[in-house]
Design a protein around this motif. Structure first.
Motif, PDB file in Angstrom:
ATOM      1  N   PHE A  14       0.828  -1.204   0.000  1.00 20.96           N
ATOM      2  CA  PHE A  14       0.000   0.000   0.000  1.00 20.96           C
ATOM      3  C   PHE A  14       0.866   1.259   0.000  1.00 20.96           C
ATOM      4  O   PHE A  14       0.420   2.330  -0.429  1.00 20.96           O
ATOM      5  N   LEU A  15       2.112   1.132   0.486  1.00 19.04           N
ATOM      6  CA  LEU A  15       3.001   2.291   0.507  1.00 19.04           C
ATOM      7  C   LEU A  15       3.369   2.746  -0.902  1.00 19.04           C
ATOM      8  O   LEU A  15       3.764   3.902  -1.093  1.00 19.04           O
ATOM      9  N   ALA A  16       3.248   1.855  -1.895  1.00 11.21           N
ATOM     10  CA  ALA A  16       3.477   2.272  -3.276  1.00 11.21           C
ATOM     11  C   ALA A  16       2.409   3.270  -3.701  1.00 11.21           C
ATOM     12  O   ALA A  16       2.710   4.319  -4.298  1.00 11.21           O
ATOM     13  N   ALA A  17       1.145   2.950  -3.396  1.00  9.36           N
ATOM     14  CA  ALA A  17       0.049   3.884  -3.697  1.00  9.36           C
ATOM     15  C   ALA A  17       0.190   5.152  -2.871  1.00  9.36           C
ATOM     16  O   ALA A  17      -0.073   6.266  -3.366  1.00  9.36           O
ATOM     17  N   LEU A  18       0.615   5.009  -1.627  1.00 12.03           N
ATOM     18  CA  LEU A  18       0.801   6.176  -0.767  1.00 12.03           C
ATOM     19  C   LEU A  18       1.857   7.115  -1.339  1.00 12.03           C
ATOM     20  O   LEU A  18       1.664   8.336  -1.381  1.00 12.03           O
ATOM     21  N   GLY A  19       2.971   6.549  -1.806  1.00 21.25           N
ATOM     22  CA  GLY A  19       4.029   7.367  -2.379  1.00 21.25           C
ATOM     23  C   GLY A  19       3.575   8.101  -3.626  1.00 21.25           C
ATOM     24  O   GLY A  19       3.879   9.286  -3.810  1.00 21.25           O
ATOM     25  N   ALA A  20       2.830   7.413  -4.495  1.00 25.92           N
ATOM     26  CA  ALA A  20       2.313   8.064  -5.703  1.00 25.92           C
ATOM     27  C   ALA A  20       1.346   9.184  -5.339  1.00 25.92           C
ATOM     28  O   ALA A  20       1.338  10.248  -5.974  1.00 25.92           O
ATOM     29  N   GLY A  21       0.528   8.965  -4.309  1.00 24.80           N
ATOM     30  CA  GLY A  21      -0.383  10.011  -3.852  1.00 24.80           C
ATOM     31  C   GLY A  21       0.365  11.216  -3.316  1.00 24.80           C
ATOM     32  O   GLY A  21       0.000  12.367  -3.589  1.00 24.80           O
ATOM     33  N   GLY A  22       1.410  10.967  -2.549  1.00 20.60           N
ATOM     34  CA  GLY A  22       2.208  12.073  -2.028  1.00 20.60           C
ATOM     35  C   GLY A  22       2.869  12.874  -3.137  1.00 20.60           C
ATOM     36  O   GLY A  22       2.922  14.107  -3.079  1.00 20.60           O
ATOM     37  N   LEU A  23       3.359  12.184  -4.171  1.00 21.02           N
ATOM     38  CA  LEU A  23       3.974  12.888  -5.290  1.00 21.02           C
ATOM     39  C   LEU A  23       2.949  13.710  -6.063  1.00 21.02           C
ATOM     40  O   LEU A  23       3.286  14.749  -6.645  1.00 21.02           O
ATOM     41  N   THR A  24       1.692  13.251  -6.083  1.00 17.94           N
ATOM     42  CA  THR A  24       0.626  14.053  -6.683  1.00 17.94           C
ATOM     43  C   THR A  24       0.534  15.409  -5.997  1.00 17.94           C
ATOM     44  O   THR A  24       0.449  16.462  -6.646  1.00 17.94           O
ATOM     45  N   VAL A  25       0.582  15.392  -4.686  1.00 17.24           N
ATOM     46  CA  VAL A  25       0.482  16.631  -3.907  1.00 17.24           C
ATOM     47  C   VAL A  25       1.689  17.533  -4.147  1.00 17.24           C
ATOM     48  O   VAL A  25       1.569  18.763  -4.162  1.00 17.24           O
ATOM     49  N   MET A  76      -1.588   6.938 -11.250  1.00 18.40           N
ATOM     50  CA  MET A  76      -0.784   5.862 -10.677  1.00 18.40           C
ATOM     51  C   MET A  76      -1.261   5.518  -9.273  1.00 18.40           C
ATOM     52  O   MET A  76      -1.334   4.341  -8.892  1.00 18.40           O
ATOM     53  N   HIS A  77      -1.590   6.543  -8.487  1.00 18.27           N
ATOM     54  CA  HIS A  77      -2.087   6.307  -7.125  1.00 18.27           C
ATOM     55  C   HIS A  77      -3.365   5.476  -7.141  1.00 18.27           C
ATOM     56  O   HIS A  77      -3.476   4.483  -6.408  1.00 18.27           O
ATOM     57  N   ILE A  78      -4.332   5.862  -7.959  1.00 14.87           N
ATOM     58  CA  ILE A  78      -5.598   5.140  -8.016  1.00 14.87           C
ATOM     59  C   ILE A  78      -5.386   3.715  -8.517  1.00 14.87           C
ATOM     60  O   ILE A  78      -5.970   2.749  -7.979  1.00 14.87           O
ATOM     61  N   ARG A  79      -4.541   3.556  -9.531  1.00 15.16           N
ATOM     62  CA  ARG A  79      -4.285   2.220 -10.074  1.00 15.16           C
ATOM     63  C   ARG A  79      -3.642   1.317  -9.020  1.00 15.16           C
ATOM     64  O   ARG A  79      -4.051   0.166  -8.843  1.00 15.16           O
ATOM     65  N   LEU A  80      -2.635   1.854  -8.313  1.00 14.95           N
ATOM     66  CA  LEU A  80      -1.969   1.056  -7.278  1.00 14.95           C
ATOM     67  C   LEU A  80      -2.888   0.793  -6.093  1.00 14.95           C
ATOM     68  O   LEU A  80      -2.800  -0.255  -5.448  1.00 14.95           O
ATOM     69  N   PRO A 113      -5.772   2.382   6.114  1.00 12.53           N
ATOM     70  CA  PRO A 113      -6.423   3.694   6.338  1.00 12.53           C
ATOM     71  C   PRO A 113      -5.492   4.860   6.021  1.00 12.53           C
ATOM     72  O   PRO A 113      -5.948   5.927   5.611  1.00 12.53           O
ATOM     73  N   LEU A 114      -4.190   4.656   6.210  1.00 15.41           N
ATOM     74  CA  LEU A 114      -3.221   5.691   5.862  1.00 15.41           C
ATOM     75  C   LEU A 114      -3.312   6.042   4.380  1.00 15.41           C
ATOM     76  O   LEU A 114      -3.401   7.220   3.997  1.00 15.41           O
ATOM     77  N   THR A 115      -3.336   5.023   3.527  1.00 16.04           N
ATOM     78  CA  THR A 115      -3.369   5.245   2.085  1.00 16.04           C
ATOM     79  C   THR A 115      -4.730   5.764   1.635  1.00 16.04           C
ATOM     80  O   THR A 115      -4.818   6.634   0.753  1.00 16.04           O
ATOM     81  N   LEU A 116      -5.798   5.256   2.216  1.00 14.23           N
ATOM     82  CA  LEU A 116      -7.132   5.719   1.846  1.00 14.23           C
ATOM     83  C   LEU A 116      -7.316   7.195   2.199  1.00 14.23           C
ATOM     84  O   LEU A 116      -7.985   7.943   1.462  1.00 14.23           O
ATOM     85  N   THR A 117      -6.729   7.621   3.304  1.00 15.09           N
ATOM     86  CA  THR A 117      -6.806   9.039   3.667  1.00 15.09           C
ATOM     87  C   THR A 117      -6.004   9.888   2.682  1.00 15.09           C
ATOM     88  O   THR A 117      -6.419  11.002   2.328  1.00 15.09           O
TER      89      THR A 117
END
Length: 397
Positions: A14-25, A76-80, A113-117
């Motif tokens: 899940f940290l892969a999706a989390l990282g992509a989400g953070g890079l989005t920001v 990438m975040h949504i896909r992961l 929950p970390l990644t979903l947030t």
């Protein structure tokens, strides 16, 4: 001797999706802090369209680059995220959870929950920057956002409550196997939930929404701080007694995103109290606050780097023959340092008149942040190739 197969699934993916989400920001922050938006607390698509129409020709490629990078990372975040949710469901059906609980590794489930947030933050950033007129209905969206965040907060509390109750009742905490800071994953999750609540708390013009957001931000930030202090003492004590393994060494950097989220929550709370409760804000105090947090991030960043370098983590897990989903925990510290570096520059320095935006000094201060952002992006793409796209060799005995 060797068998070629993909590494087994683990919730840390899940940290892969989390990282992509953070890079989005991170791409959104360029617009947030460099595009004027005096009438709204965040930059919007309307501001970008206005800049596109009336700004100089050289700014248009930069707008395209920023929006393109943001959308690419969001996709990438949504896909992961979807990939993880599907794999996690299958994994739970076929995994011996008792064995995981015996080693206290079920704390990694808090990555969910970390990644979903983080997904809420991604949708907010993408929506604000790409949908014209969205801010005009923001006040109607804030109550729905609060409901979703309350559900995620309840989910996180339930998951961690069951874990903590089991450990306290059975006394089964494995100090040797947890001689690292990996047990701070719940603190990371609670800090992420706190900063998400602080957004409507800081931006809503409705005092009730403002107060609800601030209350839950304070609640989860207080919980994060209390548990963080306990887990930090326990983890450091265990490391001094039993040593730190190479595979667990990235956990030293988990304090960087926790500090960033806590710092942003405090800044948002101050701004929310300013326009919702007429709090007088001291700009020098913001300089002190952001400087203290950034200093701690630099200290923990250097400590983690030297330890991981001594243990050969970068050599083995980024460029060598070792494969671990825990390597994705390298992304969030870089993202967090980039994000809070912006807060330090804008609220600590620019806000106090120490630096003027878009001057040579300003760009010099930005340079290390840009380097960290792109290094984080490079690492994410490298890990995706190593752990998700290719079938890796694993030694079987």
């Amino acid at each position: 001797m060797t068998e070629t197969r993909q590494p087994p699934y683990h919730p840390l993916y899940f940290l892969a999706a989390l990282g992509a989400g953070g890079l989005t920001v991170t791409f959104f922050l360029y617009f947030m802090f460099l595009v004027p938006h005096p009438e709204t607390p965040v930059v919007t698509a309307d501001h970008l369209l206005s800049l596109w129409a009336s700004g100089p020709d050289w700014v248009r490629p930069l707008i395209l680059l920023g929006v393109g990078g943001m959308l690419t990372m969001a996709v990438m975040h949504i896909r992961l995220l979807i990939w993880n949710l599907i794999r996690y469901r299958r994994w739970r059906r076929s995994t011996d959870l008792a064995q995981i609980e015996a080693r206290n590794k079920d704390v990694a489930f808090m990555a969910i929950p970390l990644t979903l947030t983080m997904t809420i933050n991604v949708l907010f950033a993408v929506g604000a920057a790409t949908i014209p007129g969205l801010w005009g209905i923001a006040e109607y969206l804030f109550p729905g956002v609060l409901v979703v965040l309350i559900a995620l907060g309840a989910m996180a509390l339930n998951m961690y409550g069951r874990y903590l109750a089991r450990v306290m009742v059975t006394g089964s905490f494995d100090f040797i196997g947890n001689a690292n800071l990996g047990q701070m994953m719940p603190i990371f999750a609670f800090a992420m939930i706190a900063v998400a609540f602080a957004a409507p708390g800081a931006m809503s013009e409705n005092q009730i929404i403002n107060a609800i957001g601030l209350f839950f931000a304070i609640f989860f930030l207080s919980l994060s701080a209390l548990l963080g202090l306990i887990k930090l003492v326990v983890g450091v004590n265990a490391m001094f007694r039993h040593g730190l393994t190479a595979s667990a060494s990235p956990s030293l950097w988990i304090l960087i995103p926790i500090l960033t989220l806590s710092g942003i929550t405090l800044v948002r709370m101050i701004m929310g109290l300013k326009h919702g409760f007429d709090l007088a804000v001291s700009e020098p105090a913001l300089f002190v606050l952001t400087s203290v947090i950034l200093s701690l991030e630099i200290l923990f960043g250097l400590l983690g780097y030297f330890v991981m370098r001594r243990l050969g983590y970068f050599r083995d897990y980024l460029h060598g023959d070792q494969y671990s989903p825990g390597a994705y925990s390298l992304i969030c510290p870089g993202v967090a340092f980039f994000v809070f570096g912006w807060f330090w520059i804008m609220f600590g320095l620019v806000g106090n008149g120490l630096v003027t935006p878009l001057t040579p000094v300003f760009f010099v201060l930005m340079l290390p942040l840009v380097i960290v952002q792109w290094k984080s992006l490079e690492t994410l793409l490298r890990l995706n190739r190593r752990l998700l796209r290719r079938r890796q060799p694993q030694v079987v005995t």
